[in-house]
Motif scaffolding. Structure first.
Motif, PDB file in Angstrom:
ATOM      1  N   ASN A  83     -58.060  -7.857   2.845  1.00 52.56           N
ATOM      2  CA  ASN A  83     -57.720  -6.624   3.561  1.00 52.56           C
ATOM      3  C   ASN A  83     -58.901  -5.649   3.655  1.00 52.56           C
ATOM      4  N   PHE A  84     -60.075  -6.123   3.299  1.00 53.56           N
ATOM      5  CA  PHE A  84     -61.257  -5.267   3.310  1.00 53.56           C
ATOM      6  C   PHE A  84     -61.596  -4.895   4.749  1.00 53.56           C
ATOM      7  N   LYS A  85     -61.620  -3.603   5.020  1.00 54.61           N
ATOM      8  CA  LYS A  85     -61.827  -3.135   6.395  1.00 54.61           C
ATOM      9  C   LYS A  85     -63.270  -3.318   6.846  1.00 54.61           C
ATOM     10  N   ARG A  86     -63.409  -3.591   8.142  1.00 51.60           N
ATOM     11  CA  ARG A  86     -64.747  -3.728   8.706  1.00 51.60           C
ATOM     12  C   ARG A  86     -65.507  -2.405   8.630  1.00 51.60           C
ATOM     13  N   ASP A 129     -63.880  -9.424  13.617  1.00 49.57           N
ATOM     14  CA  ASP A 129     -63.881 -10.356  12.497  1.00 49.57           C
ATOM     15  C   ASP A 129     -65.057 -11.318  12.559  1.00 49.57           C
ATOM     16  N   SER A 130     -65.476 -11.662  13.762  1.00 45.56           N
ATOM     17  CA  SER A 130     -66.549 -12.643  13.915  1.00 45.56           C
ATOM     18  C   SER A 130     -67.937 -12.048  13.700  1.00 45.56           C
ATOM     19  N   VAL A 135     -69.227  -2.012   7.195  1.00 47.85           N
ATOM     20  CA  VAL A 135     -69.933  -0.733   7.111  1.00 47.85           C
ATOM     21  C   VAL A 135     -69.075   0.290   6.375  1.00 47.85           C
ATOM     22  N   ARG A 136     -69.733   1.094   5.533  1.00 46.42           N
ATOM     23  CA  ARG A 136     -69.069   2.202   4.851  1.00 46.42           C
ATOM     24  C   ARG A 136     -69.853   3.489   5.092  1.00 46.42           C
ATOM     25  N   ALA A 137     -69.140   4.511   5.576  1.00 51.18           N
ATOM     26  CA  ALA A 137     -69.714   5.837   5.782  1.00 51.18           C
ATOM     27  C   ALA A 137     -69.131   6.784   4.735  1.00 51.18           C
ATOM     28  N   TYR A 138     -69.719   7.973   4.615  1.00 55.43           N
ATOM     29  CA  TYR A 138     -69.327   8.897   3.546  1.00 55.43           C
ATOM     30  C   TYR A 138     -69.119  10.296   4.107  1.00 55.43           C
ATOM     31  N   PHE A 283     -68.094  -1.945  -2.880  1.00 52.60           N
ATOM     32  CA  PHE A 283     -68.070  -3.302  -2.326  1.00 52.60           C
ATOM     33  C   PHE A 283     -67.744  -4.343  -3.401  1.00 52.60           C
ATOM     34  N   GLU A 284     -67.269  -3.894  -4.566  1.00 55.67           N
ATOM     35  CA  GLU A 284     -67.044  -4.829  -5.672  1.00 55.67           C
ATOM     36  C   GLU A 284     -66.068  -5.940  -5.296  1.00 55.67           C
ATOM     37  N   ALA A 285     -64.911  -5.562  -4.764  1.00 55.74           N
ATOM     38  CA  ALA A 285     -63.898  -6.566  -4.411  1.00 55.74           C
ATOM     39  C   ALA A 285     -64.408  -7.486  -3.304  1.00 55.74           C
TER      40      ALA A 285
END
Length: 381
Positions: A83-86, A129-130, A135-138, A283-285
C-alpha cells in the motif's frame, strides 16, 4: 545467426572468424598480452575519470554501527509495502542530505511555493505503477523532497534501490533543482560521483533538441527523474563518459563497457547491503518489503554471476561470459548480502545452499571471457 553481443557491433567487427576462440590459440601468449594491455588501460581510464564532486563525501558514507543496528519489527510490513503510495506529502521532519544545506532558500516566496505545489500535483497525476519511482515531499520543508528509483531489468542496476534527495534552489524554476544520490561512497555512473553529486550536464546524448536538460516552466521534476531512470541508469552507462558519448562500437570500447558494467553491478550489490542495514527514514517498510520480495531473485542472480553470467543480466553460460575478477568479488559480496537479507526477515535456505555450492565449485580463469574472445578473434582476423 548473430550471437547476442554481435547485434550492437559494426560490420567490421562482425567479420567471419577464421580462428576458433575455444582452441589453444585463445590461451596463447599473444592473447594473454592483449588481455593484460587493455585491462590495465581500463584501470588507467577509471582513475583518470574518477571525480570528487562538490559535496562532502563523509555525508554519504555508511556508519560502522549500521551493520549492528536493529531494524524495528514491522508485523504487517508486506501490507504496508503493497500500500506504499507513489507520492505522499509528510508532516514530520525530513531525512534528507539537503536538510540545513547552504543550497536551500531562507524564505519561500509565494511564486516559488506555487511552482513547488505544481510539481507535487504533477507527481500525483503522472506517477504510475510501472514507473518504479516513489517520492516523498515535506510540509515543514517545501523546498526538498526524497525520491527512490528501482533499477531497471537488463541493466547493472537491476533490483537496486537508488535514493535521490532533491532541493529546489532560489529562483526555481528558472534554475533547475539539485540532486544528490545516497551513494554510500560508490560512484555508480559517469553522472553520479562518490560524494553523491548528480551532474546531468556531462553529455548531451539525451538532452532536449536545443541541448538543454531543463527548460524553465516546461520541464518537470517528474521528467528529470524518468530520464535518470531510463537514460542515466541504463544498460551501458560507460558510454555516458565524456569522449565516449558518440563513439562507435569497437573491441576496446565494448570491452571497457563490459568491465564498467561489472564494476557498477558490484557497487550496486554493496549499496543494497547499506540500504538494508539502515533504511532511510519514511522508507523503512518499502525497503524491507522490496528486498523481501526480491531476495530470492537477487541471490539466484548472484549464483548466475558466479557461474559466469554477464553483468547486467546479459547472456551467459558456464563457458564464462564475465571476468574472473568479477566472479570472485561477487562471491565475496554474498555473505554480507545474506546477512542483510536475514536482518530484514528474508529467508531462503534452499537458495543459499545452491549458492554455496556454486561458490565452492567456482574456479577462476585467468583468461578473458568468451564474449571478448569472440570479439578479438573477429577483429584480428
Amino acid at each position: 545467426m548473430l550471437l547476442p553481443y554481435q547485434k550492437s557491433l559494426t560490420p567490421y567487427i562482425m567479420k567471419v572468424c577464421r580462428l576458433n576462440p575455444l582452441e589453444d590459440w585463445a590461451h596463447s601468449d599473444r592473447f594473454l598480452a592483449f588481455c593484460k594491455k587493455y585491462r590495465s588501460k581500463f584501470d588507467e581510464f577509471m582513475e583518470t575519470y574518477s571525480r570528487v564532486g562538490v559535496f562532502d563525501k563523509e555525508d554519504v558514507l555508511p556508519h560502522p554501527s549500521d551493520k549492528t543496528s536493529q531494524i524495528a519489527a514491522v508485523d504487517d510490513v508486506l501490507d504496508t509495502y503493497k500500500n506504499f503510495k507513489r507520492f505522499e506529502i509528510l508532516n514530520g521532519p525530513p531525512d534528507n542530505l539537503f536538510s540545513g544545506s547552504k543550497y536551500g532558500v531562507e524564505e519561500i516566496w509565494p511564486t516559488m511555493a506555487r511552482k513547488i505545489h505544481h510539481e507535487w500535483e504533477n507527481f500525483e497525476k503522472c506517477l504510475k505503477d510501472s514507473d518504479n519511482i516513489y517520492v516523498r515531499a515535506y510540509k515543514s520543508k517545501m523546498d526538498i523532497l526524497t525520491a527512490v528509483i528501482i533499477g531497471n531489468k537488463g541493466t547493472p542496476y537491476h533490483d537496486g534501490l537508488f535514493f535521490i534527495d532533491v532541493i529546489f534552489r532560489e529562483h526555481f524554476p528558472i534554475k533547475p533543482p539539485l540532486f544528490r544520490l545516497r551513494s554510500f561512497g560508490y560512484a555508480i555512473n559517469p553522472h553520479m560521483f562518490e560524494c553523491g553529486e548528480v551532474r546531468l550536464n556531462l553529455s548531451h546524448q539525451w538532452t532536449l533538441p536545443d541541448g538543454q536538460i531543463w527548460v524553465p516552466f516546461v520541464t518537470s521534476l517528474y521528467d528529470l527523474l524518468v530520464n535518470i531512470r531510463d537514460k542515466v541508469l541504463n544498460a551501458d552507462p560507460f558510454f555516458l563518459q565524456p569522449g565516449f558519448v558518440e563513439c562507435g562500437a569497437s573491441v576496446v570500447s565494448e570491452y571497457f563497457s563490459f568491465l564498467y558494467n561489472e564494476n557498477v553491478l558490484i557497487k550496486s550489490l554493496k549499496i543494497m547491503t547499506c540500504i538494508m542495514n539502515k533504511p532511510p527514514k519514511n522508507f523503512e517498510a518499502f525497503v524491507i518489503g522490496h528486498f523481501r520480495n526480491r531476495a530470492i531473485d537477487i541471490m539466484k542472480e548472484c549464483t548466475a554471476y558466479v557461474n559466469g553470467l554477464k553483468a547486467g543480466n546479459g547472456e551467459g553460460n558456464n563457458g564464462c561470459c564475465c571476468s574472473h575478477e568479477f566472479r570472485e568479488v561477487v562471491a565475496s559480496c554474498i555473505p554480507e548480502l545474506n546477512n542483510s537479507f536475514n536482518k530484514i526477515g528474508a529467508t531462503f535456505d534452499d537458495v543459499v545452499r545452491s549458492l554455496t555450492l556454486a561458490v565452492i565449485s567456482f574456479s577462476p580463469s585467468p583468461y578473458l571471457p568468451l564474449f571478448m574472445i569472440q570479439c578479438i578473434c573477429a577483429c584480428i582476423c
